[in-house]
Design a protein around this motif. Structure first.
Motif, PDB file in Angstrom:
ATOM      1  N   VAL B 280       1.155 -47.020 -32.018  1.00 26.94           N
ATOM      2  CA  VAL B 280       2.185 -46.534 -31.091  1.00 26.94           C
ATOM      3  C   VAL B 280       3.106 -47.689 -30.679  1.00 26.94           C
ATOM      4  N   GLY B 281       4.402 -47.498 -30.878  1.00 28.07           N
ATOM      5  CA  GLY B 281       5.426 -48.381 -30.314  1.00 28.07           C
ATOM      6  C   GLY B 281       5.400 -49.829 -30.767  1.00 28.07           C
ATOM      7  N   LEU B 282       5.210 -50.073 -32.042  1.00 32.31           N
ATOM      8  CA  LEU B 282       5.061 -51.466 -32.510  1.00 32.31           C
ATOM      9  C   LEU B 282       6.278 -52.337 -32.222  1.00 32.31           C
ATOM     10  N   ARG B 283       7.479 -51.777 -32.322  1.00 38.47           N
ATOM     11  CA  ARG B 283       8.678 -52.601 -32.147  1.00 38.47           C
ATOM     12  C   ARG B 283       9.107 -52.686 -30.677  1.00 38.47           C
ATOM     13  N   ASP B 284       8.280 -52.179 -29.762  1.00 38.66           N
ATOM     14  CA  ASP B 284       8.630 -52.188 -28.343  1.00 38.66           C
ATOM     15  C   ASP B 284       7.774 -53.233 -27.622  1.00 38.66           C
ATOM     16  N   THR B 285       8.325 -53.836 -26.603  1.00 38.78           N
ATOM     17  CA  THR B 285       7.562 -54.864 -25.886  1.00 38.78           C
ATOM     18  C   THR B 285       6.315 -54.293 -25.209  1.00 38.78           C
ATOM     19  N   SER B 286       6.310 -52.992 -24.915  1.00 43.68           N
ATOM     20  CA  SER B 286       5.131 -52.403 -24.271  1.00 43.68           C
ATOM     21  C   SER B 286       4.216 -51.723 -25.292  1.00 43.68           C
ATOM     22  N   GLY B 287       4.530 -51.876 -26.575  1.00 41.65           N
ATOM     23  CA  GLY B 287       3.783 -51.161 -27.612  1.00 41.65           C
ATOM     24  C   GLY B 287       2.561 -51.922 -28.116  1.00 41.65           C
ATOM     25  N   PHE B 288       2.032 -51.449 -29.226  1.00 39.02           N
ATOM     26  CA  PHE B 288       0.815 -52.007 -29.821  1.00 39.02           C
ATOM     27  C   PHE B 288       0.998 -53.488 -30.185  1.00 39.02           C
ATOM     28  N   ARG B 289      -0.032 -54.292 -29.852  1.00 37.35           N
ATOM     29  CA  ARG B 289      -0.055 -55.711 -30.246  1.00 37.35           C
ATOM     30  C   ARG B 289      -1.134 -55.931 -31.286  1.00 37.35           C
ATOM     31  N   ASP B 290      -2.368 -55.655 -30.872  1.00 37.63           N
ATOM     32  CA  ASP B 290      -3.511 -55.688 -31.779  1.00 37.63           C
ATOM     33  C   ASP B 290      -4.625 -54.867 -31.145  1.00 37.63           C
ATOM     34  N   VAL B 291      -5.672 -54.629 -31.918  1.00 32.29           N
ATOM     35  CA  VAL B 291      -6.707 -53.705 -31.439  1.00 32.29           C
ATOM     36  C   VAL B 291      -7.387 -54.240 -30.182  1.00 32.29           C
TER      37      VAL B 291
END
Lengths: 526, 352
Positions: B280-291
């Motif tokens: 979810v939301g990889l290109r957003d600052t509040s989105g997924f970073r890592d598991v």
């Protein structure tokens, strides 16, 4: 008097039937054979027609699979059964001395499975027994490859649709199986039955020496290329091709487009002596510049079964954000750096930039009014005056050293395309390009070289020492007279196998950037 | 592709050429990709790798590196770039091969200057043309010439001819390798070999791809991905249960709910280009970073289709929020990644 007799005879004798018509995607070989045979029957040349029909596989189809290893015997039985079942037992595949299907088996084909094809009146298929470098062909793949060949013998054409017998391979050795049984799908079965039925009809007519009217679907198209001129990006441009069936039976058509951006209301049947205007619509929303797209028509016209209709348009955007491709921006060593992006509506439009989003913290963007000259390749080579705004990016003094990438999204009030994106490659200080040195796969003991450029955007510097960690060495030389740029040649000679990481250490006389490290890697094999 | 080209090159007097544009040149990942591809090309002993406008974006320093990796086959007849040999043409047997990029904005010699210059006597000109067919046709003269031009999408399986010139294209999707034969001075027998799964993967290409993934992981491109901040923040699917329990239960047993695991199996879970459609939301600052950091945003969740929900959970009745339809699926279910995608059929699997 003669006319009267003819009229009376016409009342008494039934008119000859029309010959059978084959569907699109039938093998062109069979389609043309059908056409030739019907023509001969219509001229009451039954012996010649009978000879022609010898090339059309009937109820018993002979094959030669003598070279197939015994371990795949079951695959052959299964492949034959798949079609025999699908055809309700109307055809049988048997080993024969005079085969119509000639299987060739090769030990190791790096090219993979080639599509079976008709050649000199026979179906030829070269099937590898191994998959690439010594990986055995799975039995399921062999079954599928044999079945696909039998499908060609039945008059079907290979295609690129997956999960079908006539499409791409169903089983691969290196992935999980995604289906448990190989079966002919409904469309393939219907096509094969139709081809079989056409053959039966012609064979019966020859046997009874009964003439037929040759059924000829004939598709004429007024043009095959249309230039739609210039349009605004985001518009849908409609083209019109007039399709005419000048034959005596319906033309059946399957269409394909080569881009998701081409919308098409397809036609599947065009009655004899009728016409249809095919209107592909090119949606330019995602594309700008010159666009060429294709509409392929697969038909049952035996003399010209596949048609390629080309459409072309020049799509010009409503506004421009420049630079529109990755741009290198050198940042100052000291203090802030400003870099302007240029945003302007194209002639006849009035779009404004209203907001921005940036991918790196610390960088700010301000939108200010602007008028100036730009060279925009979409509109020619000469500078043109434009009015719009500048998105002025401000990079802080402490922005990241080295190479980095910044994504800038500019939001406009356009209703066609609200977002536009610019990408910048920022470079600060002494920068190595490429960022890391990669040798790829090498043999142990083999040597190779790579070149790295070391550059400062503004200030000359000297390299005071150069050393390497790992099985690497390096030397440098000046690149040009500016004193800001060096060429470093990196040598690699691995002495053991495995993935090897190392680095090149560059020391300079720059007070701010005295040490630059460039990672180096390779994968060595014996 | 490599396995097919390698097999074709077994035939005598066969040459491998490429019209260019094999990288988008839009950031670090594209650079790594270009290097991996150049490594594979080298193993195919290419005759001429044309520099397309996209490669030209990488700049002279990078082109020099790519050329070294590719074994020196990278060149252009009209790009003014000192890091390449910039031959006007390369004579191979009776062929005079020229690489021409129609690259507005770059420092290039006009294409017509290159194609109008006489080819060595007794040779037949082949132009690797990184531009469209209309421009190629405008460049054609009365001499026999083969233009291999570029086209967006899959190629038409037909050859276009003018009086003396022949125009063919393999398309730009990497779905086809084209083969054409020169027989008695005429270009004949165009075959477009479709690169479906029935073509075996090439051992050297697999090796290059593994190295590429390793470098993507070592450089931690996933963490370093440029991200922008949207108006709302991503909160994770668990926040949706209290009001949308039924929809949540449908999602929980769908393939979307374990989309990241499928990437882990192939080792692509560190590749930003793949991960974007599996979280979810990889290109957003509040989105997924890592598991570990953002476990609630792993896998395709409610917000992947409906959008970031921070505002919606605060003001559930405020519109507009939540409208999703076929258009929400298409960015990920592309023809390349999801060739069998049909909205009506796929929607049934996640209907809620």
């Amino acid at each position: 008097m003669t006319n009267v007799i003819a009229a009376l005879l016409a009342l008494v004798l039934p008119a000859p039937d029309l010959g059978p018509v084959l569907p699109p995607r039938t093998s062109p070989y069979i389609m043309q054979l059908n056409y030739r045979a019907q023509k001969l029957i219509s001229e009451s040349k039954f012996d010649e027609a009978s000879k022609e029909m010898d090339g059309w596989p009937g109820t018993v189809i002979g094959y030669d699979a003598t070279a197939l290893p015994a371990s795949f015997a079951k695959s052959l039985t299964q492949a034959a059964k798949i079609w025999q079942d699908a055809m309700d037992g109307k055809v049988k595949f048997v080993q024969s001395d005079k085969p119509l299907v000639q299987f060739g088996f090769v030990q190791d084909s790096k090219e993979g499975l080639a599509a079976p094809e008709w050649k000199d009146g026979k179906v030829h298929a070269d099937i590898p027994l191994n998959w690439g470098a010594g990986i055995a062909m799975p039995k399921e793949t062999m079954t599928w490859a044999l079945a696909k060949t039998f499908g060609v013998a039945l008059g079907l054409q290979p295609r690129s649709q997956r999960f079908t017998v006539m499409g791409f391979v169903m089983y691969q050795p290196d992935t999980a199986k995604f289906t448990t049984s190989i079966g002919v799908d409904a469309a393939e079965r219907a096509l094969a039955l139709q081809v079989f039925s056409a053959r039966e009809t012609l064979a019966a007519a020859i046997a009874k020496k009964q003439t037929l009217i040759a059924a000829v679907p004939k598709l004429d198209i007024d043009k095959t290329y249309i230039d739609g001129g210039t349009t605004m990006q985001g518009n849908k441009v409609r083209f019109a091709f007039t399709l005419v069936n000048s034959g005596n039976v319906p033309v059946r058509i399957e269409s394909e487009v080569n881009c998701h951006c081409v919308l098409l209301r397809p036609i599947s049947t065009l009655e004899a002596n009728s016409n249809f205007v095919l209107e592909p619509e090119l949606d330019t929303l995602e594309f700008r510049g010159p666009l060429e797209r294709h509409v392929m028509l697969y038909t049952n016209d035996p003399l010209n079964p596949v048609r390629d209709l080309t459409i072309h348009v020049l799509s010009l955007p409503e506004y421009r954000l420049l630079p529109d491709q990755l741009q290198v921006v050198w940042l100052n060593d000291e203090g802030e750096t400003q870099y302007p992006l240029t945003f302007y509506p194209t002639p006849g439009n009035s779009v404004e930039a209203v907001n921005t989003q940036l991918s790196r913290p610390g960088v700010t963007a301000t939108i200010v009014p602007w008028t100036g000259d730009v060279v925009d390749a979409l509109f020619g080579k000469d500078p043109v005056k434009r009015t719009g705004s500048q998105v002025v990016l401000k990079f802080p003094a402490d922005y990241k050293q080295g190479i980095d990438f910044l994504r800038v999204i500019v939001i406009s009030n356009s209703k066609r395309n609200a977002y536009s994106e610019a990408n910048l490659q920022t470079q600060k200080g002494i920068v190595a390009q490429p960022k890391t040195v990669f040798f790829g796969t090498m043999r142990v003991g083999q040597s190779d070289t790579r070149t790295v450029s070391l550059e400062h955007g503004f200030t000359p510097f000297n390299i005071t020492s150069l050393s390497a960690v790992g099985p690497f060495a390096a030397r440098f030389e000046k690149d040009g007279d500016s004193g800001r740029k060096y060429k470093i040649t990196v040598f690699a000679k691995p002495e053991k196998s495995g993935y090897i990481n190392g680095k090149i250490i560059v020391k300079t006389d720059s007070a701010k950037y005295p040490l630059i490290e460039i990672p180096v890697s390779l994968s060595a094999q014996r | 592709m490599a396995s097919v080209v390698r097999a074709l090159l077994k035939q005598e007097r066969s040459y491998y050429v490429d019209i260019g544009n094999w990288t988008m040149a839009n950031g670090r990942q594209d650079e790594l990709k270009a290097e991996a591809l150049a490594q594979v090309f080298r193993t195919l002993n290419p005759t001429y790798l044309n520099v397309g406008p996209y490669e030209a974006r990488l700049g002279p320093a990078y082109l020099r590196t790519l050329n070294e990796i590719a074994g020196g086959a990278l060149d252009s007849s009209n790009l003014r770039d000192s890091s390449l040999s910039n031959q006007k043409g390369k004579q191979i047997g009776s062929l005079w091969i020229q690489g021409v990029a129609y690259a507005p904005g770059f420092s290039t010699t006009p294409a017509e200057e290159i194609t109008n210059e006489a080819a060595p006597p007794g040779t037949i000109r082949v132009v690797l043309f990184s531009g469209d067919r209309t421009k190629a046709q405008a460049l054609a003269t009365n001499e026999p010439v083969l233009f291999i031009y570029s086209l967006q999408g899959d190629p038409p399986k037909v050859v276009t001819k003018t009086v003396a010139a022949t125009f063919v294209t393999p398309g730009d999707r990497g779905h086809f390798v084209g083969k054409i034969e020169l027989i008695d001075g005429e270009w004949r027998n165009l075959t477009l070999i479709e690169l479906g799964p029935e073509k075996p993967d090439d051992k050297l290409a697999i090796e290059a791809y593994r190295q590429y993934l390793r470098r993507v992981s070592e450089e931690n491109l996933l963490a370093d991905l440029p991200r922008t901040a949207g108006k709302a923040k991503f909160v994770g699917s668990a926040k949706c249960i209290s009001c949308h329990a039924k929809a949540y239960s449908v999602w929980k047993i769908s393939a979307h709910a374990h989309a990241l695991a499928t990437l882990r199996k192939t080792g692509n879970h560190i590749d930003p280009e793949c991960v974007g459609c599996h979280v979810v939301g990889l290109r957003d600052t509040s989105g997924f970073r890592d598991v570990a950091t953002t476990p609630k945003l792993a896998n395709v969740g409610c917000e992947s289709c409906h959008g970031a929900a921070s505002n919606h959970i605060l003001w559930p009745k405020k519109r507009p929020y939540g409208k999703a339809g076929e258009r929400s699926c298409l960015p990920c279910h592309t023809p390349d990644n999801s060739p069998h995608f049909k909205f009506a059929q796929y929607w049934k699997k996640v209907k809620h």
